[in-house]
Design a protein around this motif. Structure first.
Motif, PDB file in Angstrom:
ATOM      1  N   ARG A 252     -27.849 -19.623   5.574  1.00 20.18           N
ATOM      2  CA  ARG A 252     -29.046 -19.479   4.790  1.00 20.18           C
ATOM      3  C   ARG A 252     -30.101 -18.951   6.403  1.00 20.18           C
ATOM      4  NH1 ARG A 252     -28.863 -19.705  -0.321  1.00 20.18           N
ATOM      5  NH2 ARG A 252     -27.954 -21.421  -1.028  1.00 20.18           N
ATOM      6  N   ARG A 253     -29.524 -19.249   7.370  1.00 18.12           N
ATOM      7  CA  ARG A 253     -30.445 -18.576   8.321  1.00 18.12           C
ATOM      8  C   ARG A 253     -30.285 -17.303   8.679  1.00 18.12           C
ATOM      9  NH1 ARG A 253     -28.765 -20.806  13.139  1.00 18.12           N
ATOM     10  NH2 ARG A 253     -28.050 -22.775  12.369  1.00 18.12           N
ATOM     11  N   TYR A 254     -28.993 -16.792   8.148  1.00 15.70           N
ATOM     12  CA  TYR A 254     -28.818 -15.327   8.466  1.00 15.70           C
ATOM     13  C   TYR A 254     -28.931 -14.431   7.355  1.00 15.70           C
ATOM     14  CZ  TYR A 254     -26.088 -11.090   9.078  1.00 15.70           C
ATOM     15  OH  TYR A 254     -25.879  -9.667   9.088  1.00 15.70           O
ATOM     16  N   PHE A 255     -28.691 -14.865   5.899  1.00 15.44           N
ATOM     17  CA  PHE A 255     -29.204 -14.182   4.935  1.00 15.44           C
ATOM     18  C   PHE A 255     -30.524 -14.520   4.332  1.00 15.44           C
ATOM     19  CE2 PHE A 255     -24.307 -14.150   4.678  1.00 15.44           C
ATOM     20  CZ  PHE A 255     -24.196 -12.866   4.862  1.00 15.44           C
TER      21      PHE A 255
ATOM     22  N   VAL B  75     -17.151 -21.018   0.471  1.00 12.12           N
ATOM     23  CA  VAL B  75     -16.538 -22.168   0.595  1.00 12.12           C
ATOM     24  C   VAL B  75     -16.243 -22.314   2.231  1.00 12.12           C
ATOM     25  CG1 VAL B  75     -14.371 -23.871   0.303  1.00 12.12           C
ATOM     26  CG2 VAL B  75     -15.153 -22.136  -1.553  1.00 12.12           C
ATOM     27  N   GLY B  76     -17.232 -23.345   2.705  1.00 13.58           N
ATOM     28  CA  GLY B  76     -17.047 -23.240   4.138  1.00 13.58           C
ATOM     29  C   GLY B  76     -17.102 -24.592   4.830  1.00 13.58           C
ATOM     30  N   LEU B  77     -16.758 -24.679   6.197  1.00 13.01           N
ATOM     31  CA  LEU B  77     -17.234 -26.007   7.047  1.00 13.01           C
ATOM     32  C   LEU B  77     -18.629 -26.335   6.584  1.00 13.01           C
ATOM     33  CD1 LEU B  77     -15.586 -24.743  10.144  1.00 13.01           C
ATOM     34  CD2 LEU B  77     -14.538 -26.548   8.624  1.00 13.01           C
ATOM     35  N   PRO B  78     -18.881 -27.608   6.756  1.00  9.44           N
ATOM     36  CA  PRO B  78     -20.147 -28.065   6.262  1.00  9.44           C
ATOM     37  C   PRO B  78     -21.419 -27.606   6.898  1.00  9.44           C
ATOM     38  CG  PRO B  78     -18.491 -29.988   6.883  1.00  9.44           C
ATOM     39  CD  PRO B  78     -17.820 -28.953   7.163  1.00  9.44           C
ATOM     40  N   ALA B  79     -21.101 -27.206   8.293  1.00  9.36           N
ATOM     41  CA  ALA B  79     -22.521 -26.470   9.013  1.00  9.36           C
ATOM     42  C   ALA B  79     -22.419 -25.161   8.410  1.00  9.36           C
ATOM     43  CB  ALA B  79     -21.926 -26.438  10.338  1.00  9.36           C
ATOM     44  N   MET B  80     -21.739 -24.572   7.545  1.00  7.83           N
ATOM     45  CA  MET B  80     -21.883 -23.233   7.472  1.00  7.83           C
ATOM     46  C   MET B  80     -22.839 -22.680   6.532  1.00  7.83           C
ATOM     47  SD  MET B  80     -18.669 -20.797   6.591  1.00  7.83           S
ATOM     48  CE  MET B  80     -18.690 -19.072   6.768  1.00  7.83           C
ATOM     49  N   GLU B  81     -23.245 -23.658   5.622  1.00  4.83           N
ATOM     50  CA  GLU B  81     -24.470 -23.372   4.473  1.00  4.83           C
ATOM     51  C   GLU B  81     -25.734 -23.104   5.437  1.00  4.83           C
ATOM     52  OE1 GLU B  81     -25.322 -25.832   1.330  1.00  4.83           O
ATOM     53  OE2 GLU B  81     -27.058 -24.697   0.924  1.00  4.83           O
ATOM     54  N   GLU B  82     -25.880 -23.868   6.562  1.00  9.53           N
ATOM     55  CA  GLU B  82     -27.327 -23.718   7.263  1.00  9.53           C
ATOM     56  C   GLU B  82     -27.094 -22.414   7.995  1.00  9.53           C
ATOM     57  OE1 GLU B  82     -28.053 -26.601  10.282  1.00  9.53           O
ATOM     58  OE2 GLU B  82     -29.863 -25.502  10.726  1.00  9.53           O
ATOM     59  N   SER B  83     -25.871 -22.086   8.599  1.00  5.35           N
ATOM     60  CA  SER B  83     -25.912 -20.900   9.231  1.00  5.35           C
ATOM     61  C   SER B  83     -26.217 -19.803   8.681  1.00  5.35           C
ATOM     62  CB  SER B  83     -24.330 -20.699  10.046  1.00  5.35           C
ATOM     63  OG  SER B  83     -24.165 -21.812  10.728  1.00  5.35           O
TER      64      SER B  83
ATOM     65  N   ARG C 220     -31.851 -10.301   2.562  1.00  7.03           N
ATOM     66  CA  ARG C 220     -32.604 -11.590   1.744  1.00  7.03           C
ATOM     67  C   ARG C 220     -32.005 -11.567   0.146  1.00  7.03           C
ATOM     68  NH1 ARG C 220     -36.045 -11.052  -1.985  1.00  7.03           N
ATOM     69  NH2 ARG C 220     -35.956  -8.954  -2.184  1.00  7.03           N
ATOM     70  N   ARG C 221     -31.677 -10.046  -0.142  1.00  8.36           N
ATOM     71  CA  ARG C 221     -31.209 -10.105  -1.691  1.00  8.36           C
ATOM     72  C   ARG C 221     -29.980 -10.701  -1.749  1.00  8.36           C
ATOM     73  NH1 ARG C 221     -33.094  -4.407  -1.890  1.00  8.36           N
ATOM     74  NH2 ARG C 221     -30.942  -3.840  -1.500  1.00  8.36           N
ATOM     75  N   ILE C 222     -28.977 -10.547  -0.695  1.00 11.65           N
ATOM     76  CA  ILE C 222     -27.591 -11.187  -0.833  1.00 11.65           C
ATOM     77  C   ILE C 222     -27.831 -12.659  -0.591  1.00 11.65           C
ATOM     78  CG2 ILE C 222     -25.615 -11.653   0.459  1.00 11.65           C
ATOM     79  CD1 ILE C 222     -25.589  -8.777   1.323  1.00 11.65           C
ATOM     80  N   GLY C 223     -28.793 -13.018  -0.030  1.00  6.63           N
ATOM     81  CA  GLY C 223     -29.018 -14.501   0.359  1.00  6.63           C
ATOM     82  C   GLY C 223     -29.290 -15.123  -1.118  1.00  6.63           C
ATOM     83  N   GLU C 224     -29.966 -14.524  -1.851  1.00  9.96           N
ATOM     84  CA  GLU C 224     -30.637 -15.032  -3.058  1.00  9.96           C
ATOM     85  C   GLU C 224     -29.400 -15.143  -4.257  1.00  9.96           C
ATOM     86  OE1 GLU C 224     -33.146 -11.789  -4.745  1.00  9.96           O
ATOM     87  OE2 GLU C 224     -34.816 -12.813  -3.661  1.00  9.96           O
TER      88      GLU C 224
END
Ligand code: UTP
Length: 302
Positions: free
Chosen positions: A71-74, A61-69, A99-103
């Motif tokens: 996704r770019r990291y994981f 659960v993050g601020l709206p911009a967090m998903e993009e940050s 990558r595995r965490i990102g999934e």
């Protein structure tokens, strides 16, 4: 042991106590050197703790911009970065972990900072009707035994909500939510919760928060980790609908206090320590503890 597949990590706080660094880097991305000697954002260390406990999916659960940050990291090592890491196998292993965490990650935005209870409520549709783990996104959890703190909590889950606890002295009460309850006859670390009070004044704690068997002047406080039944979402929903706030926010501790009067609810004293990255001192303590625990108890999140 009952299956717990989902974890929610609230990480939408503004981190005002960590200003000015938090105006530049979101608190969840503050770096720490982990037990394996690798620099990681605290959020990754929290996610790895959840996965090490055995959950399959994690919702941030993050601020709206967090998903993009995130996704770019994981993600896997991007092609344009690969030449810079040629011959550095460890970096590709780290990227594979990311990558595995990102999934396994999902995201929910909390557009207004209306408190921890509200942050958990924001994830209600993702949670559905299952029990779910909650780990604070700015805490570092260090186990004192061979099982991660999250696994200790999940192993103790008997179908009822259970909150991780740790002993605190009276001088620490201004910083913590505390349980009222009675010890379980079967397990010395288990407490039948009868109430939760956020930051009780010393007199209130002395009168109402003593737990039999716990030494005088010591109280059992929040560890920053919970395992809730869907009953928690009903309580939070009622609180949000009726705009029941304390100090302007929907408090998770207030919801816990309601839930434990409706359903059996337990507390578990965790074998381990937690460090709150919300303050500069907490961040220093977290880093020192990770350093001290180098190479020990680092649990695989693959
Ligand atoms: P804190 O209250 O310690 O974090 O919340 P904060 O709001 O960032 O603190 P300040 O601004 O320094 O006082 C504990 C956890 O709950 C999350 C935070 O991100 C942190 O991980 N949280 C808190 C939310 O996700 N949403 C909120 O509205 C409040």
């Amino acid at each position: 042991m009952l299956a717990v597949k989902k974890a929610v990590i609230p990480a939408a706080g503004l981190g005002t106590r960590q200003y000015p660094a938090s105006a530049c880097v979101k608190k969840a991305f503050f770096p720490l050197v982990d037990r394996d000697g690798r620099s990681k954002p605290v959020l990754q260390i929290v996610i790895e703790e959840a996965l090490a406990g055995g959950v399959a999916e994690v919702c941030i659960v993050g601020l709206p911009a967090m998903e993009e940050s995130c996704r770019r990291y994981f993600r896997a090592m991007p092609d344009e970065l690969r030449p810079a890491f040629e011959g550095k196998e460890w970096a590709f292993q780290q990227a594979e972990t990311l990558r595995r965490i990102g999934e396994r990650l999902s995201f929910v935005a909390q557009t207004e900072q209306r408190g921890l209870g509200h942050a958990v409520w924001c994830a209600r549709r993702w949670i559905g009707g299952e029990p779910f783990l909650v780990l604070l996104g700015d805490h570092v959890f260090l186990s004192g035994c061979k099982r991660p703190c999250s696994a200790q909590l999940i192993e103790a889950f008997s179908g009822h909500s259970i909150t991780a606890l740790t002993p605190v002295g009276e001088e620490q009460l201004p910083g913590f939510g505390v349980v009222r309850g009675r010890p379980s006859a079967e397990n010395a670390a288990l407490v039948h919760a009868e109430g939760f009070i956020e930051k009780p004044p010393v007199e209130v704690a002395r009168a109402r928060c003593r737990v039999e068997g716990v030494p005088e002047g010591i109280y059992l406080a929040h560890f920053g980790m919970h395992l809730f039944t869907p009953g928690m979402l009903e309580v939070l929903d009622e609180m949000v609908r009726s705009d029941r706030r304390e100090r302007g926010e929907f408090q998770l501790t207030a919801a816990q206090d309601i839930l434990c009067r409706r359903e059996p609810y337990f507390g578990l004293v965790i074998e381990g320590e937690r460090y709150d990255m919300g303050t500069p001192e907490g961040m220093l303590e977290a880093q020192a503890a990770l350093l001290k625990n180098r190479d020990s108890h680092l649990f695989s999140s693959s």
